[in-house]
Design a protein around this motif. Structure first.
Motif, PDB file in Angstrom:
ATOM      1  N   GLN A  96       0.837  -1.196   0.000  1.00  0.00           N
ATOM      2  CA  GLN A  96       0.000   0.000   0.000  1.00  0.00           C
ATOM      3  C   GLN A  96       0.874   1.249   0.000  1.00  0.00           C
ATOM      4  OE1 GLN A  96      -3.001   1.371  -0.912  1.00  0.00           O
ATOM      5  NE2 GLN A  96      -3.888  -0.235   0.354  1.00  0.00           N
ATOM      6  N   GLY A  97       0.564   2.201  -0.885  1.00  0.00           N
ATOM      7  CA  GLY A  97       1.290   3.464  -0.949  1.00  0.00           C
ATOM      8  C   GLY A  97       2.524   3.439  -1.821  1.00  0.00           C
ATOM      9  N   GLN A  98       2.866   2.285  -2.374  1.00  0.00           N
ATOM     10  CA  GLN A  98       4.019   2.187  -3.267  1.00  0.00           C
ATOM     11  C   GLN A  98       3.534   1.870  -4.677  1.00  0.00           C
ATOM     12  OE1 GLN A  98       7.048  -0.519  -1.907  1.00  0.00           O
ATOM     13  NE2 GLN A  98       7.121   0.388   0.134  1.00  0.00           N
ATOM     14  N   GLN A  99       4.077   2.552  -5.643  1.00  0.00           N
ATOM     15  CA  GLN A  99       3.680   2.338  -7.037  1.00  0.00           C
ATOM     16  C   GLN A  99       4.286   1.063  -7.621  1.00  0.00           C
ATOM     17  OE1 GLN A  99       1.387   3.848  -8.362  1.00  0.00           O
ATOM     18  NE2 GLN A  99       1.295   5.931  -7.634  1.00  0.00           N
ATOM     19  N   GLU A 100       5.476   0.730  -7.163  1.00  0.00           N
ATOM     20  CA  GLU A 100       6.196  -0.406  -7.723  1.00  0.00           C
ATOM     21  C   GLU A 100       5.617  -1.728  -7.221  1.00  0.00           C
ATOM     22  OE1 GLU A 100      10.679  -2.258  -7.621  1.00  0.00           O
ATOM     23  OE2 GLU A 100      10.444  -0.082  -7.573  1.00  0.00           O
TER      24      GLU A 100
END
Length: 132
Positions: A96-100
């Motif tokens: 959650q909160g990371q694009q990768e």
């Protein structure tokens, strides 16, 4: 078929940190429950990097989870092809909160049960790696 969730929920007290699981065998369920794009399924199939990455992101969007894992593969005994033989499994992990999104292609040997067990092991190891 739920083996990853079973492994996680067999731990006492898992209700404190396990939110939910999605078992999405069909294209329809992948689209409806996890938001996998129709184009992704038609162009790449369910057993693909693109599909499992969309599944992992969709699981985060549809839940209160902080970490997700998704897998799609061919456990056998049938269903394989020259491009995707039995034992081919794609896995993806998202936070959650990371694009990768992290993804991995595996080629497991053995019967259906062995492929499922090895998939579960890799899935759980990937979660542990993300949490460390």
């Amino acid at each position: 078929g739920g083996m990853i969730a079973e492994a996680l929920t067999s731990i006492g007290g898992s209700t404190a940190w396990f939110d939910r699981a999605y078992i999405t065998y069909s294209y329809e369920s992948k689209r409806e429950m996890l938001g996998v794009k129709e184009l992704t399924l038609q162009k790449n199939g369910a057993v693909s990097q693109q599909c499992v990455e969309e599944m992992a992101l969709g699981a985060l969007q549809q839940s209160h989870a902080k970490v997700s894992v998704a897998c799609s593969g061919i456990a056998g005994p049938g269903g394989g092809s020259a491009d995707k033989p039995v034992g081919t499994v794609w896995l993806a992990w998202a936070v959650q909160g990371q694009q990768e999104v992290t993804s991995q292609l595996c080629h497991f040997e053995g019967d259906r049960q062995a492929v499922r067990e090895k998939t579960t092991e890799v899935a759980l190891m990937g979660i542990m790696k993300l949490l460390n």
